[in-house]
Design a protein around this motif. Structure first.
Motif, PDB file in Angstrom:
ATOM      1  N   ARG A 127       0.995  -1.197  -0.143  1.00 52.39           N
ATOM      2  CA  ARG A 127       0.103   0.102   0.079  1.00 52.39           C
ATOM      3  C   ARG A 127       0.836   1.138  -0.058  1.00 52.39           C
ATOM      4  NH1 ARG A 127      -5.743   1.462   2.510  1.00 52.39           N
ATOM      5  NH2 ARG A 127      -5.118   3.763   3.201  1.00 52.39           N
ATOM      6  N   ARG A 128       0.793   2.200  -1.076  1.00 57.29           N
ATOM      7  CA  ARG A 128       1.658   3.347  -1.187  1.00 57.29           C
ATOM      8  C   ARG A 128       1.033   4.416  -0.025  1.00 57.29           C
ATOM      9  NH1 ARG A 128       1.214   3.913  -5.859  1.00 57.29           N
ATOM     10  NH2 ARG A 128       3.357   3.723  -6.449  1.00 57.29           N
ATOM     11  N   HIS A 129       1.875   4.903   0.689  1.00 58.94           N
ATOM     12  CA  HIS A 129       1.587   6.055   1.547  1.00 58.94           C
ATOM     13  C   HIS A 129       2.275   7.299   1.125  1.00 58.94           C
ATOM     14  CE1 HIS A 129       0.310   7.544   5.222  1.00 58.94           C
ATOM     15  NE2 HIS A 129       1.474   8.275   5.486  1.00 58.94           N
ATOM     16  N   GLY A 130       3.469   7.511   0.609  1.00 62.87           N
ATOM     17  CA  GLY A 130       4.015   8.643   0.050  1.00 62.87           C
ATOM     18  C   GLY A 130       5.117   9.390   0.945  1.00 62.87           C
ATOM     19  N   ASP A 131       5.478   8.586   2.074  1.00 62.30           N
ATOM     20  CA  ASP A 131       6.544   9.320   2.800  1.00 62.30           C
ATOM     21  C   ASP A 131       8.044   8.795   2.317  1.00 62.30           C
ATOM     22  OD1 ASP A 131       5.148  10.682   4.453  1.00 62.30           O
ATOM     23  OD2 ASP A 131       4.643   8.981   5.839  1.00 62.30           O
ATOM     24  N   ALA A 132       8.979   9.790   2.235  1.00 63.69           N
ATOM     25  CA  ALA A 132      10.410   9.175   1.911  1.00 63.69           C
ATOM     26  C   ALA A 132      10.896   9.033   3.455  1.00 63.69           C
ATOM     27  CB  ALA A 132      11.292  10.604   1.453  1.00 63.69           C
ATOM     28  N   LEU A 133      11.261   7.782   3.673  1.00 61.05           N
ATOM     29  CA  LEU A 133      11.918   7.414   5.102  1.00 61.05           C
ATOM     30  C   LEU A 133      13.211   6.791   4.885  1.00 61.05           C
ATOM     31  CD1 LEU A 133      10.589   6.925   7.882  1.00 61.05           C
ATOM     32  CD2 LEU A 133       9.743   4.560   7.072  1.00 61.05           C
ATOM     33  N   GLN A 134      14.270   6.899   5.803  1.00 62.82           N
ATOM     34  CA  GLN A 134      15.583   6.418   6.052  1.00 62.82           C
ATOM     35  C   GLN A 134      15.564   5.519   7.168  1.00 62.82           C
ATOM     36  OE1 GLN A 134      18.579   9.303   6.609  1.00 62.82           O
ATOM     37  NE2 GLN A 134      20.061   7.692   6.409  1.00 62.82           N
ATOM     38  N   CYS A 135      15.963   4.355   7.057  1.00 62.34           N
ATOM     39  CA  CYS A 135      16.266   3.333   8.332  1.00 62.34           C
ATOM     40  C   CYS A 135      17.908   3.742   8.555  1.00 62.34           C
ATOM     41  CB  CYS A 135      15.941   1.931   7.824  1.00 62.34           C
ATOM     42  SG  CYS A 135      16.325   0.846   9.250  1.00 62.34           S
ATOM     43  N   LEU A 136      17.986   4.077   9.811  1.00 62.51           N
ATOM     44  CA  LEU A 136      19.328   4.504  10.150  1.00 62.51           C
ATOM     45  C   LEU A 136      20.033   3.090  10.593  1.00 62.51           C
ATOM     46  CD1 LEU A 136      18.251   7.371  12.494  1.00 62.51           C
ATOM     47  CD2 LEU A 136      19.232   7.557  10.245  1.00 62.51           C
ATOM     48  N   SER A 137      21.593   3.287  10.879  1.00 62.14           N
ATOM     49  CA  SER A 137      22.414   2.201  11.002  1.00 62.14           C
ATOM     50  C   SER A 137      21.934   1.675  12.374  1.00 62.14           C
ATOM     51  CB  SER A 137      23.765   2.535  10.943  1.00 62.14           C
ATOM     52  OG  SER A 137      23.983   3.624  12.124  1.00 62.14           O
ATOM     53  N   ASN A 138      21.361   2.440  13.255  1.00 65.13           N
ATOM     54  CA  ASN A 138      20.947   1.761  14.604  1.00 65.13           C
ATOM     55  C   ASN A 138      19.666   1.138  14.685  1.00 65.13           C
ATOM     56  OD1 ASN A 138      19.569   4.072  14.547  1.00 65.13           O
ATOM     57  ND2 ASN A 138      20.432   4.990  16.411  1.00 65.13           N
ATOM     58  N   GLY A 139      18.780   1.083  13.437  1.00 63.67           N
ATOM     59  CA  GLY A 139      17.480   0.427  13.621  1.00 63.67           C
ATOM     60  C   GLY A 139      16.565   1.591  13.656  1.00 63.67           C
ATOM     61  N   TYR A 140      16.859   2.935  14.316  1.00 59.51           N
ATOM     62  CA  TYR A 140      15.671   3.826  14.159  1.00 59.51           C
ATOM     63  C   TYR A 140      15.342   4.427  12.907  1.00 59.51           C
ATOM     64  CZ  TYR A 140      15.929   3.792  19.329  1.00 59.51           C
ATOM     65  OH  TYR A 140      15.940   3.376  20.659  1.00 59.51           O
ATOM     66  N   TYR A 141      14.497   5.245  12.535  1.00 58.74           N
ATOM     67  CA  TYR A 141      14.275   5.802  11.374  1.00 58.74           C
ATOM     68  C   TYR A 141      14.026   7.528  11.476  1.00 58.74           C
ATOM     69  CZ  TYR A 141      12.650   1.032  10.656  1.00 58.74           C
ATOM     70  OH  TYR A 141      12.420  -0.192  10.403  1.00 58.74           O
ATOM     71  N   ARG A 142      14.240   7.920  10.169  1.00 57.75           N
ATOM     72  CA  ARG A 142      14.110   9.383  10.203  1.00 57.75           C
ATOM     73  C   ARG A 142      13.274   9.726   8.959  1.00 57.75           C
ATOM     74  NH1 ARG A 142      13.624  14.176  11.516  1.00 57.75           N
ATOM     75  NH2 ARG A 142      15.340  15.741  11.454  1.00 57.75           N
ATOM     76  N   ILE A 143      12.313  10.391   9.043  1.00 55.46           N
ATOM     77  CA  ILE A 143      11.366  10.809   7.794  1.00 55.46           C
ATOM     78  C   ILE A 143      11.959  12.199   7.210  1.00 55.46           C
ATOM     79  CG2 ILE A 143       8.945  11.721   7.341  1.00 55.46           C
ATOM     80  CD1 ILE A 143       7.921   9.591   9.026  1.00 55.46           C
ATOM     81  N   HIS A 144      11.916  12.195   5.747  1.00 56.78           N
ATOM     82  CA  HIS A 144      12.338  13.038   5.207  1.00 56.78           C
ATOM     83  C   HIS A 144      11.379  14.028   4.216  1.00 56.78           C
ATOM     84  CE1 HIS A 144      16.494  12.086   6.066  1.00 56.78           C
ATOM     85  NE2 HIS A 144      16.274  10.891   5.802  1.00 56.78           N
ATOM     86  N   GLY A 145      10.142  13.698   4.715  1.00 54.34           N
ATOM     87  CA  GLY A 145       9.136  14.550   3.959  1.00 54.34           C
ATOM     88  C   GLY A 145       8.292  13.675   3.057  1.00 54.34           C
TER      89      GLY A 145
END
Length: 675
Positions: A549-567
Motif C-alpha cells: 500500500r502506497r503512503h508517500g513518505d520518504a523514510l530512512q532506516c538508520l544504522s542503529n535500527g531507528y528511522y528518520r522521515i524526510h518528507g
C-alpha cells in the motif's frame, strides 16, 4: 571537558557554572555517552536552566556520536518503573513474549489474534455485549489488501463510556480565564444523548451526514459522539477553512445539516464563523453562541438551546462495522481533497495506538491542540475515552503562556504537538517558569520535526520522551512511531506501529534503507474506500510488489535500527499540521489576475523541521514589473482568504516559465532540487 567560559555563554552565573562543571566533567571523563547523558538529564539539568545550557551539555556528551549514520542521539531512557508499568510490557507478559522486537513480529504475523487481543483489552462492546458483559466483539481481517473486517454490528460510542460515572471526561479552560471547568463521564454521556435525541427529533435517519465546523470544545465533542451514536455520519470541517472550501466539503460529504458557532475568540480577536457558513450556502445550521443566546440570520437555522433535547437517555444505533461514521478530508495530488471515511472500526486503531505506543492509562489527562477537521481531533476523543482517560481542551491560542499554564493546572500527562507549535514556544519563550512535571509523554505529528526543537520540548518537562507519530487520516493512526520502553531520540522513530509493517523501496523498485515507504496491510484503521476517488488506484496501483500500500513518505532506516522521515515523495505537503496538495494551492493562486501560473512546493530545512511553502510564480506578459513584496502580499492574502489562513507563504520566486516534461507536467522535483 567543559570550561566555565562555555557555561557563561549559555547564560548561567559563576556559581551555577562552577557547580555544573564540577558535576559534569567527572561524568564526561568516566562514563559512556548514553550513561553520562542519563545522569546529566535526570540529576543535574532542570527546566529553568537556559536551553542553551541543555544543548551544550547534550552536544558535549555526544561529541563522538555519528549523527549522519544514527540520527540524533537518545535524550531519554526508560527506567525500570517505566518498563515494568508499561501497557506493552504487561501485554507481552500475558502473551509470554520476552522482547519488543519479538512482540512486534508477533503482532504482524498474527494480525487477527493481535486485533482480537486489542478489542478484548480495550473492552470494545459489540452487539450489546463486551466490557463487563462478555463476550466482546470478535474480529477477523479477511482480505490482505483491503483488510475487510468481519465483526458483529455495533456502535463505537458504546465503548467510550467504560469509566466510572464520576471520572473526569473533559477538563477545559477558556482563553483569558484561569478557571478550569470539568465534565464527568456521566455528564458527557448525558449531553451526547441529548444531542442524539435532538437529531432524531429533527428527522435525522441512520446514515445521514451532518457536518461540524467548530473549534474543539465540550459541545463539539458531545456533538461528534451524538451524531455517531444516533447512526449518523460526521462531516469534519476545520474551523479555519474559507467558505469555498467549506462548500466543497459539504458537497462531497452530502451533509444535510451543520453544527457551528457564531464566532471564535482567539488571541484577543473575534473571528466570524457563522458568516462563513452562510457564505458557503450551507444546509440548516445548529448555531451555538459562545457568550450565550444567538440570533439566527437564516430562517432554516436553529439555536443550540432550541435544538438540544431534554431527554437524557439514548440507545446507540448499531451499524455494520464498515459503515461510515466520519468523513475526513486529506489532500492527494489533485485539486479536490480526498474524502476518507472512518468506520466503527477505525477508532479501535486510535485507541490501540494510544494504549500501546503512548502508554495511556485510566485517569491520564491528554491534551492535543487540534480540531475535528484534522484526524487528531477524532483521534483524541477515541484515544482518551476508550482508554478511560481525560481530554484536556484549551479554547484559545496554544502559542501563549496562558496555554502553557493550562497544561500545568490541568496536570496533563500526555501532550501532543505539531512541530510548528514547538518552534513558536521555543522562539517566543512563553513556557518560562512553568511546571510541566506531570507530563509523562509528548507526541509529535503532522510535520517533520527538528531535533533541536524536540530536545527543547523534552527539556521543558525534565526530559520526557517525544513519541514521533506518523501516519494519516487513511490509516486512523500511525504506521511508524515510538514506545515508552525504548530510548527516545529527538525527531527519530523507533518502530513500525504494532500490528503493521512497511517496506522501503528506491525509485527503481528495489529494496533500500532510504526510500519510499509502502505499508504491508491489512490492519484495522486502514481505509478501504474514498468518496470521490478510486481507492485501489491511489493506494495500490504501480507499487513495487503486489499487495503493498502506497503512503508517500520518504523514510530512512538508520544504522542503529531507528528511522528518520524526510518528507513527502509526491506533491502533497504538511503545512501547520494540515495535509494539502500543490494542486489545491495552485488552483487558488492561479486566480490572481496578474498571475499566469504558479508551482507550489514544500521545502524542509537540512536540519529538519516543519515544511516551508515556496511559490514559483509566472506573471502575465502585460503585467508591469511589481515589487517582490507586493507579489508576496497578494499571494498570501489570496491563500488566506480562499483556502486557509494558517498556510503561510515562506518565499515567492518570480520566473519566466515553469519547467515541464514532454507531456506538459510541471517538473516540481526539478524546482525542489534547485531550491
Amino acid at each position: 571537558m567543559l570550561t566555565l567560559e562555555q557555561l557563561f555563554v549559555c547564560g548561567v552565573g559563576k556559581l551555577v557554572a562552577s557547580e555544573i562543571a564540577a558535576k559534569v566533567n567527572p561524568l564526561l571523563a568516566s562514563l559512556p555517552a548514553p550513561d553520562c547523558w542519563r545522569e546529566i538529564s535526570r540529576n543535574i539539568l532542570e527546566p529553568q536552566h537556559p536551553f542553551a545550557l541543555h544543548k551544550l551539555l547534550y552536544d558535549t556528551t555526544y561529541a563522538e556520536w555519528d549523527s549522519k549514520a544514527n540520527g540524533a542521539p537518545p535524550a531519554w531512557f526508560p527506567n525500570q518503573d517505566d518498563i515494568v508499568n508499561a501497557n506493552i510490557t504487561r501485554l507481552m507478559e500475558v502473551l509470554q513474549i520476552e522482547t519488543y522486537p519479538e512482540f512486534h513480529a508477533w503482532t504482524v504475523k498474527n494480525r487477527n489474534t493481535f486485533w482480537q487481543t486489542m478489542i478484548d483489552t480495550l473492552r470494545i462492546k459489540a452487539d450489546g455485549k463486551g466490557a463487563d458483559d462478555t463476550p466482546a466483539a470478535t474480529v477477523r481481517l479477511i482480505d490482505t489488501v483491503s483488510g475487510s473486517t468481519v465483526m458483529p454490528d455495533f456502535n463505537i460510542t458504546d465503548s467510550c463510556f467504560h469509566a466510572p460515572d464520576n471520572a473526569l471526561a473533559i477538563i477545559t479552560q477558556h482563553e483569558g480565564d484561569e478557571r478550569l471547568f470539568t465534565l464527568t463521564y456521566q455528564e458527557l454521556e448525558i449531553l451526547t444523548n441529548r444531542v442524539a435525541n435532538g437529531l432524531v427529533g429533527l428527522g435525522m435517519a441512520p446514515g445521514d451526514a451532518i457536518a461540524i465546523d467548530m473549534p474543539m470544545n465540550v459541545e463539539s465533542v458531545a456533538i461528534y459522539l451524538g451524531i455517531i451514536k444516533a447512526g449518523g455520519v460526521v462531516v469534519s470541517i476545520a474551523d479555519s477553512f474559507a467558505p469555498d472550501e467549506i462548500t466543497t466539503r459539504l458537497r462531497i460529504g452530502r451533509a444535510k445539516g451543520i453544527f457551528t458557532q457564531d464566532y471564535i475568540d482567539r488571541g484577543g480577536k473575534r473571528l466570524p464563523l457563522y458568516e462563513k457558513i452562510i457564505a458557503a450556502n450551507a444546509p440548516r445550521a445548529i448555531l451555538l453562541g459562545i457568550a450565550g443566546d444567538v440570533s439566527c440570520r437564516r430562517g432554516q437555522d436553529m439555536a443550540w438551546h432550541d435544538f438540544l433535547s431534554d431527554a437524557e437517555t439514548f440507545s446507540a444505533v448499531p451499524g455494520h462495522p464498515e459503515s461510515n461514521t466520519n468523513i475526513l478530508f486529506s489532500s492527494g495530488t489533485t485539486a479536490a481533497p480526498k474524502a476518507i471515511p472512518w468506520t466503527h472500526t477505525t477508532p479501535i486503531k486510535c485507541a490501540a495506538d494510544a494504549f500501546l505506543h503512548h502508554d495511556i492509562h485510566p485517569g491520564d489527562v491528554l491534551a492535543w491542540p487540534t480540531n475535528l477537521g484534522w484526524m487528531m481531533g477524532p483521534w483524541l476523543i477515541y484515544a482518551s475515552l476508550i482508554n478511560s482517560a481525560t481530554i484536556a481542551l484549551y479554547d484559545g491560542l496554544p502559542t501563549t503562556s496562558d496555554f502553557g499554564a493550562f497544561i500545568q493546572r490541568a496536570k496533563v500527562n500526555m501532550l501532543g504537538v505539531v512541530p510548528t507549535l514547538v518552534r513558536a514556544w521555543k522562539n517566543g519563550n512563553c513556557l518560562k517558569g512553568l511546571d510541566w512535571s506531570a507530563i509523562r509523554t509528548f507526541s509529535s505529528t503532522g510535520e517533520c520535526s527538528n531535533p533541536t526543537e524536540m530536545l527543547f520540548l523534552m527539556s521543558r518537562a525534565g526530559y520526557r520522551p517525544v513519541i514521533e507519530y506518523c501516519g494519516g487520516t487513511e490509516i486512523g493512526g500511525a504506521y511508524i512511531t515510538g514506545t515508552r520502553i525504548q530510548p527516545a531520540a529527538p525527531s527519530t522513530f523507533t518502530t513500525p506501529a504494532l500490528g503493521l509493517d512497511f517496506r522501503l523501496f528506491d525509485e527503481t523498485g528495489q529494496p533500500t534503507d532510504n526510500g519510499e515507504a509502502f505499508i504491508v496491510p491489512p490492519s484495522l484503521g486502514l481505509s478501504k474506500t474514498l468518496l470521490n476517488a478510486e481507492h485501489h488506484h491511489i493506494y495500490f496501483s504501480d507499487t513495487p510488489k503486489p499487495n503493498l500500500r502506497r503512503h508517500g513518505d520518504a523514510l530512512q532506516c538508520l544504522s542503529n535500527g531507528y528511522y528518520r522521515i524526510h518528507g513527502r515523495v509526491d506533491d502533497t505537503m504538511n503545512l501547520s499540521g494540515i495535509k494539502v496538495s500543490s494542486a489545491e494551492i495552485e488552483e487558488v493562486l492561479n486566480t490572481v489576475p496578474d498571475i499566469q501560473e504558479t508551482a507550489a512546493l514544500a521545502v524542509t530545512a537540512t536540519d529538519g523541521g516543519p515544511s516551508q511553502l515556496v511559490i514559483y510564480a509566472v506573471l502575465k506578459t502585460h503585467v508591469a514589473a511589481a515589487t517582490h513584496d507586493d507579489i508576496h502580499r497578494t499571494l498570501q492574502a489570496t491563500l488566506s482568504e480562499r483556502l486557509n489562513p494558517l498556510f503561510r507563504v515562506h518565499e515567492v520566486i518570480v520566473v519566466e516559465a515553469l519547467p515541464r516534461t514532454a507531456s506538459n507536467k510541471v517538473m516540481r522535483r526539478l524546482l525542489r532540487q534547485q531550491l
